[in-house]
Structures are given as C-alpha cells and as structure tokens.
Motif scaffolding. Structure first.
Motif, PDB file in Angstrom:
ATOM      1  N   VAL A 153       0.816  -1.216   0.000  1.00 38.59           N
ATOM      2  CA  VAL A 153       0.000   0.000   0.000  1.00 38.59           C
ATOM      3  C   VAL A 153       0.855   1.274   0.000  1.00 38.59           C
ATOM      4  O   VAL A 153       0.370   2.366  -0.236  1.00 38.59           O
ATOM      5  CB  VAL A 153      -0.973  -0.018   1.199  1.00 38.59           C
ATOM      6  N   PHE A 154       2.144   1.140   0.250  1.00 36.09           N
ATOM      7  CA  PHE A 154       3.038   2.291   0.232  1.00 36.09           C
ATOM      8  C   PHE A 154       3.546   2.450  -1.193  1.00 36.09           C
ATOM      9  O   PHE A 154       4.487   1.793  -1.615  1.00 36.09           O
ATOM     10  CB  PHE A 154       4.178   2.045   1.230  1.00 36.09           C
ATOM     11  N   GLU A 155       2.908   3.343  -1.938  1.00 36.93           N
ATOM     12  CA  GLU A 155       3.070   3.366  -3.395  1.00 36.93           C
ATOM     13  C   GLU A 155       4.493   3.562  -3.915  1.00 36.93           C
ATOM     14  O   GLU A 155       4.926   2.823  -4.793  1.00 36.93           O
ATOM     15  CB  GLU A 155       2.127   4.391  -4.018  1.00 36.93           C
ATOM     16  N   PRO A 156       5.214   4.560  -3.415  1.00 34.99           N
ATOM     17  CA  PRO A 156       6.568   4.760  -3.960  1.00 34.99           C
ATOM     18  C   PRO A 156       7.415   3.486  -3.856  1.00 34.99           C
ATOM     19  O   PRO A 156       8.220   3.199  -4.748  1.00 34.99           O
ATOM     20  CB  PRO A 156       7.153   5.862  -3.086  1.00 34.99           C
ATOM     21  N   GLN A 157       7.216   2.740  -2.785  1.00 32.31           N
ATOM     22  CA  GLN A 157       7.949   1.496  -2.599  1.00 32.31           C
ATOM     23  C   GLN A 157       7.429   0.423  -3.553  1.00 32.31           C
ATOM     24  O   GLN A 157       8.189  -0.250  -4.235  1.00 32.31           O
ATOM     25  CB  GLN A 157       7.783   1.026  -1.150  1.00 32.31           C
ATOM     26  N   ALA A 158       6.086   0.295  -3.615  1.00 28.76           N
ATOM     27  CA  ALA A 158       5.472  -0.721  -4.477  1.00 28.76           C
ATOM     28  C   ALA A 158       5.824  -0.472  -5.943  1.00 28.76           C
ATOM     29  O   ALA A 158       5.981  -1.409  -6.720  1.00 28.76           O
ATOM     30  CB  ALA A 158       3.953  -0.727  -4.282  1.00 28.76           C
ATOM     31  N   GLN A 159       5.957   0.798  -6.305  1.00 31.97           N
ATOM     32  CA  GLN A 159       6.290   1.124  -7.705  1.00 31.97           C
ATOM     33  C   GLN A 159       7.789   1.075  -7.979  1.00 31.97           C
ATOM     34  O   GLN A 159       8.230   1.412  -9.075  1.00 31.97           O
ATOM     35  CB  GLN A 159       5.761   2.534  -8.041  1.00 31.97           C
ATOM     36  N   GLY A 160       8.542   0.698  -6.983  1.00 28.36           N
ATOM     37  CA  GLY A 160       9.986   0.567  -7.158  1.00 28.36           C
ATOM     38  C   GLY A 160      10.699   1.889  -7.387  1.00 28.36           C
ATOM     39  O   GLY A 160      11.763   1.941  -7.996  1.00 28.36           O
ATOM     40  N   ARG A 161      10.141   2.975  -6.893  1.00 30.57           N
ATOM     41  CA  ARG A 161      10.757   4.289  -7.138  1.00 30.57           C
ATOM     42  C   ARG A 161      11.720   4.720  -6.042  1.00 30.57           C
ATOM     43  O   ARG A 161      12.368   5.753  -6.154  1.00 30.57           O
ATOM     44  CB  ARG A 161       9.669   5.351  -7.330  1.00 30.57           C
ATOM     45  N   ARG A 200      -0.092   1.229   5.230  1.00 33.76           N
ATOM     46  CA  ARG A 200      -1.132   2.232   4.987  1.00 33.76           C
ATOM     47  C   ARG A 200      -0.830   3.522   5.743  1.00 33.76           C
ATOM     48  O   ARG A 200      -1.023   4.623   5.244  1.00 33.76           O
ATOM     49  CB  ARG A 200      -2.493   1.690   5.419  1.00 33.76           C
ATOM     50  N   ALA A 201      -0.351   3.350   6.966  1.00 32.33           N
ATOM     51  CA  ALA A 201       0.014   4.519   7.764  1.00 32.33           C
ATOM     52  C   ALA A 201       1.126   5.302   7.075  1.00 32.33           C
ATOM     53  O   ALA A 201       1.067   6.526   6.948  1.00 32.33           O
ATOM     54  CB  ALA A 201       0.447   4.076   9.155  1.00 32.33           C
ATOM     55  N   VAL A 202       2.135   4.588   6.585  1.00 27.64           N
ATOM     56  CA  VAL A 202       3.285   5.246   5.968  1.00 27.64           C
ATOM     57  C   VAL A 202       2.865   5.954   4.674  1.00 27.64           C
ATOM     58  O   VAL A 202       3.288   7.074   4.390  1.00 27.64           O
ATOM     59  CB  VAL A 202       4.415   4.222   5.689  1.00 27.64           C
ATOM     60  N   GLU A 203       1.999   5.304   3.903  1.00 22.60           N
ATOM     61  CA  GLU A 203       1.524   5.925   2.664  1.00 22.60           C
ATOM     62  C   GLU A 203       0.823   7.255   2.974  1.00 22.60           C
ATOM     63  O   GLU A 203       1.075   8.266   2.323  1.00 22.60           O
ATOM     64  CB  GLU A 203       0.571   4.964   1.931  1.00 22.60           C
ATOM     65  N   PHE A 204      -0.022   7.248   3.975  1.00 24.23           N
ATOM     66  CA  PHE A 204      -0.739   8.486   4.322  1.00 24.23           C
ATOM     67  C   PHE A 204       0.226   9.560   4.824  1.00 24.23           C
ATOM     68  O   PHE A 204       0.084  10.743   4.513  1.00 24.23           O
ATOM     69  CB  PHE A 204      -1.800   8.191   5.384  1.00 24.23           C
ATOM     70  N   LEU A 205       1.230   9.139   5.586  1.00 25.51           N
ATOM     71  CA  LEU A 205       2.110  10.117   6.227  1.00 25.51           C
ATOM     72  C   LEU A 205       3.165  10.702   5.293  1.00 25.51           C
ATOM     73  O   LEU A 205       3.501  11.879   5.395  1.00 25.51           O
ATOM     74  CB  LEU A 205       2.787   9.494   7.465  1.00 25.51           C
ATOM     75  N   ILE A 206       3.716   9.873   4.384  1.00 24.43           N
ATOM     76  CA  ILE A 206       4.793  10.421   3.539  1.00 24.43           C
ATOM     77  C   ILE A 206       4.652  10.133   2.047  1.00 24.43           C
ATOM     78  O   ILE A 206       5.404  10.682   1.244  1.00 24.43           O
ATOM     79  CB  ILE A 206       6.198   9.947   4.012  1.00 24.43           C
ATOM     80  N   GLY A 207       3.705   9.267   1.678  1.00 25.58           N
ATOM     81  CA  GLY A 207       3.594   8.834   0.281  1.00 25.58           C
ATOM     82  C   GLY A 207       3.556   9.979  -0.718  1.00 25.58           C
ATOM     83  O   GLY A 207       4.296   9.975  -1.705  1.00 25.58           O
ATOM     84  N   ASP A 208       2.734  10.995  -0.457  1.00 24.53           N
ATOM     85  CA  ASP A 208       2.570  12.094  -1.419  1.00 24.53           C
ATOM     86  C   ASP A 208       3.832  12.952  -1.524  1.00 24.53           C
ATOM     87  O   ASP A 208       4.016  13.655  -2.505  1.00 24.53           O
ATOM     88  CB  ASP A 208       1.379  12.967  -1.010  1.00 24.53           C
ATOM     89  N   ARG A 209       4.686  12.898  -0.503  1.00 25.20           N
ATOM     90  CA  ARG A 209       5.900  13.708  -0.554  1.00 25.20           C
ATOM     91  C   ARG A 209       7.018  13.001  -1.330  1.00 25.20           C
ATOM     92  O   ARG A 209       8.108  13.521  -1.489  1.00 25.20           O
ATOM     93  CB  ARG A 209       6.383  14.033   0.859  1.00 25.20           C
TER      94      ARG A 209
END
Ligand SMILES: Nc1nc2c(ncn2[C@@H]2O[C@H](COP(=O)(O)OP(=O)(O)O)[C@@H](O)[C@H]2O)c(=O)[nH]1
Ligand SMILES: [Mg+2]
Length: 478
Positions: free
Chosen positions: A60-68, A467-476
C-alpha cells in the motif's frame, strides 16, 4: 498571561523562512510521533525506520510498491540538543531476546534520507531526496498545551470538578480531603505546597493505572517529570478557590505563581522548540487499553483526542496559533496493537477509532488538516487460526503470551505458544458510548504477547503499517 511571546515568535519566523528556502532545494518533512506512555511510539518508529531501511515489500506504500525508492539511509539529525532515537538498540532488543523496549520518558529524534525517482509531471524520472525527521515525544506533553489558555483558577476549578466525578472520585479521595483541609487564602508555605503536589501527583498516576486507563491528565510532567523532578515549577496543585482570585502571600498565590512557571518553563519551550516545527503528526492510541478499562476510559480518551486536535489547530487568534511556524496538514490517528484481535475485528477497531475522532473533531470544532484513522500493529506478535470448540469454529490468534499473563484461568510462563480467542469488537461501535453500562457485561480483556521471532535483516510482520506510511509520507515522494 505572564509570558510575552514576541522574542520566540521572531525566532520562529526567521527559522521558518530559512526552512522554506532549503525546503525548495532539498525537501524536509518533520513527522511527529506521539501518544500517551505505552501507546506504542517506540515500537512504531522502530518498525517504520526498519521497513524503510530494508525496503520491505509494503503493497500500500506506493513509492515502494512502484519501485521508485532507490536508497534509504540514516543521517545525523539536525538538532544537537536532542537525544537520538536509539533505533539500533530497540531493533536488537525486539529481535534478539524478544523483549519489548523499555519505556522512554523524553523526546528523541532520528533522521532518514530517502532517494527516490519522481513520478510527478515534468519531473518524472528525476532523482530527488526527501529528508525525513522523525520526532518522538510524550503525548502527556501535548495534553499540556490547553493549559496555556487557562488561568490557575480556571484550571483548579476544572481539575477539581473532574476529580469529584466517577471514575476519578474514588482515586482522588485522599488528595481532595487534603485539599478541603487547607485554607487557600491563608499564608501558604513550601511544606504545604509539596504535600498537596505529592498527593495530587499520586492521584494522577493512579488514573493512568491500566484498570482505569484515563487519558486527560495534565500537567503532563507530573507523570513524566524528567529532569524537572522536584523543581518548584512542578510543585503545585489545584485549590478550591470558591470563585475568588489568588492574592497576597496566600497559598493560592504561591500555587498560581508556580502554575505560571510551569507554563513558561515547561510548556512554552516544548511548544516553541519542538512542536511548532512539525509538518505531520501521527497520534498513537491504545484504544484496546481503554476498552479493557471500560466505558469511562473510552469517554475520557475521546476528550483527550479533542484536546489533541485543539493543540494542532488552535483557533485563529490564540497565542498558540500565532507561534505556529508551519501548519500541520495531515494527522493520522492510529489504534495500535491490532494484532491482539483477529482480523475480523481490525475494521471494527478502525470504526471505533473513527467514531472517537469524528466526535472529537466536532467537539474541538476542528477543520483544516486531513485526519485519518487506522488500526495497525507496528510489529505483529500473533498469527491467526480457527479453533473448533463444541462444533463451533472460533476465530483465534496464536502467540506466546508474556510471562504472568492470564487467560481462561491459566497463567502463562512465556515459554510456549497458545491459541486464544480474543473476543470480538461490536460491528457498530455506537453502543460502546451509551453510558456507564455501555459494555453490557462484555469484558474486553486482551492477553499480551512476546514480540515475534524475527530476523532483523528481513521484513518484519505488521498490520497496516504500510497504509500509515503511505498516508504520512507517500505524497511527498511523488
Ligand atoms: N502486540 C503488540 N504489542 C505492541 C505493539 N506495539 C507496542 N506494543 C506493546 O506496547 C508496549 C509499549 O510500547 P512502546 O512502543 O514502548 O510505547 P511508548 O511508551 O509509546 O514508546 C510494548 O512494550 C508492547 O508490549 C505491537 O505492534 N504489537
Ligand atoms: Mg517510547
């Protein structure tokens, strides 16, 4: 108000301009992690840092899931005057001897640098770095902020009123009796102030006891004094002033002076030096402990959450709001230790937290920042199973209960795994708020488990931490 704020304010303003300039080139996100003592801050930060450093697979932590995310590294923290969060020690204790970390009683900080590939518009593909500062501080300190807006007489009145009502009344008896015996407007001395402060502190501590588990208990340093222990700024207590104002060299006047010192020497510096620099905040809530303790604890928790929200978004003309250098734009309320429940109850725990925060938002007339609830386990100590008993299948959890824990008439010694039926939370949390008999004889008691067997070089088990991490830093990390 004795304190005059402009010196600190200018300093903060200067700092925020500097912060803005560097933010542009090298963005920094300061994430506050708070919660009352034992709510799970240390375990949360350890799991969060570990997950980022080891690039755990967090769907659920997108930057990680997308390999970025290219690389994450620990960096020296910016503030030399604050202890570093001892991440390595905590990880070793959790995964080596399988012990939970010792309780921490002060602020600490840790800095990570995250190199990532941007996916935002024309920046797509460029390498960027986000500097993430994680600041761990006791929730007890946060609950002090409302004191800044109160006078000594007002605070006294509120504290005594609350102490006369159940469930506090029984715990406050000794202190209240002592208070009734003194003459607030008589000449007061050190001995009397100390005696009352001691009894008042003992009362506050008993409110935190796990059987009672109350949340709204300022002044916070009475519970976690740190280096201030025994100083005059911590030697005061509420008095029943019967509507009069403190004057002259009375006991009331002495208490009032110290109450003001507490605000100036303890609350203000924390606010100006630490709190006002935060961008985002996670508030950890041990909702299960409140459930364990009963309806009064749950109601008190709701009040505490409303106080927390007021601290984050003080009304537009308050002394607090004039000092905020940055605006907190996201707040995550996280019910910790969800691994004490079967997954069928995870959504229910989240629904309970949502209900608590919705009501707190309304109570605090809070608006502006995004607030989200999540039920999580930073470090999952159990797994799930189904046990069939008398033809009925029960959703159970399996883990190693800590030595001394009890369930079903058995006391555990910490050496073997057992399956326990943790009980279920109600599908609709409304009933839990229906007053003193709200739990209708339902006994929510949760067994404590040892940390899981885990290899510190691999991803650690968790529930919804991503999910917590995505909400807290994902957009940054876009
Ligand atoms: N089962 C379980 N227990 C937890 C978890 N996080 C914290 N705890 C328990 O809660 C206690 C307090 O956690 P800690 O992080 O030290 O709280 P702090 O005082 O807020 O820093 C720990 O000693 C554990 O017993 C979790 O994710 N799962
Ligand atoms: Mg801690």
């Amino acid at each position: 108000m004795v304190w005059t704020g402009w010196v600190n304010e200018t300093r903060l303003a200067a700092r925020s301009i500097a912060a803005y300039a560097t933010d542009w080139v090298n963005p920094t996100l300061r994430l506050g992690v708070t919660g009352l003592s034992r709510s799970g801050k240390t375990v949360f930060i350890t799991a969060l840092v570990h997950g980022l450093l080891t690039a755990s697979r967090w769907p659920v932590f997108e930057p990680q899931a997308q390999g970025r995310i290219a690389r994450v590294r620990l960096e020296p923290q910016p503030d030399d005057g604050i202890p570093r969060f001892p991440y390595e020690d905590h990880l070793a204790t959790l995964t080596g001897p399988r012990e939970w970390p010792e309780g921490t009683k002060r602020i600490s900080e840790i800095r990570l640098a995250i190199d990532f590939a941007s996916n935002a518009g024309f920046m797509r593909g460029t390498e960027k770095t986000l500097t993430l500062d994680i600041v761990d501080y006791p929730g007890e300190w946060l609950l002090d902020l409302p004191l800044l807006a109160q006078s000594y007489s007002e605070w006294s009145r509120r504290s005594i009123e609350a102490a006369r009502r159940p469930p506090r009344a029984a715990l406050a008896e000794e202190w209240l009796t002592a208070t009734d015996e003194v003459e607030p407007f008589g000449k007061g001395g050190e001995a009397e102030a100390r005696r009352l402060a001691d009894k008042f502190t003992r009362y506050l501590k008993s409110c935190r006891d796990e059987r009672v588990s109350l949340s709204t208990l300022p002044p916070g340093r009475f519970l976690l004094p740190g280096e201030m222990e025994g100083s005059p700024a911590l030697t005061f207590a509420p008095l029943d002033l019967a509507g009069r104002e403190p004057a002259g060299d009375s006991l009331a006047a002495l208490m009032e002076k110290r109450f003001e010192s507490y605000k100036r020497l303890v609350v203000m510096p924390f606010y100006a030096n630490h709190f006002a620099t935060l961008d985002r905040q996670v508030v950890l809530v041990d909702a299960l402990a409140a459930l364990n303790a009963g309806p009064a604890a749950l109601a008190d928790l709701e009040l505490a959450l409303a106080d927390v929200l007021t601290a984050f978004r003080p009304g537009s003309n308050s002394i607090l709001s004039s000092m905020l250098a940055r605006r907190i734009d996201r707040i995550l309320f996280a019910a910790t230790k969800a691994d004490h429940l079967h997954q069928t109850s995870h959504d229910r725990l989240e629904a309970l937290l949502k209900r608590l925060t919705d009501r707190a938002i309304r109570r605090a007339e809070f608006a502006g920042a995004r607030v989200e609830p999540v039920a999580l386990a930073s470090l999952r100590a159990t797994r799930e199973t189904t046990v069939t008993r008398r033809g009925q299948s029960l959703p159970c959890i399996v883990g190693t209960p800590m030595p001394g824990e009890q369930a079903g008439g058995e006391t555990f010694d910490g050496s073997r795994e057992v399956a326990v039926f943790p009980g279920e939370l109600p599908a609709d949390p409304t009933g839990l708020f229906a007053g003193p008999d709200a739990f209708r004889g339902e006994d929510y008691r949760f067994v404590r488990f040892l940390p899981p067997k885990a290899d510190p070089t691999q991803a650690l088990p968790h529930i919804r931490l991503d999910r917590a991490v995505e909400f807290l830093i994902g957009d940054r990390l876009a």
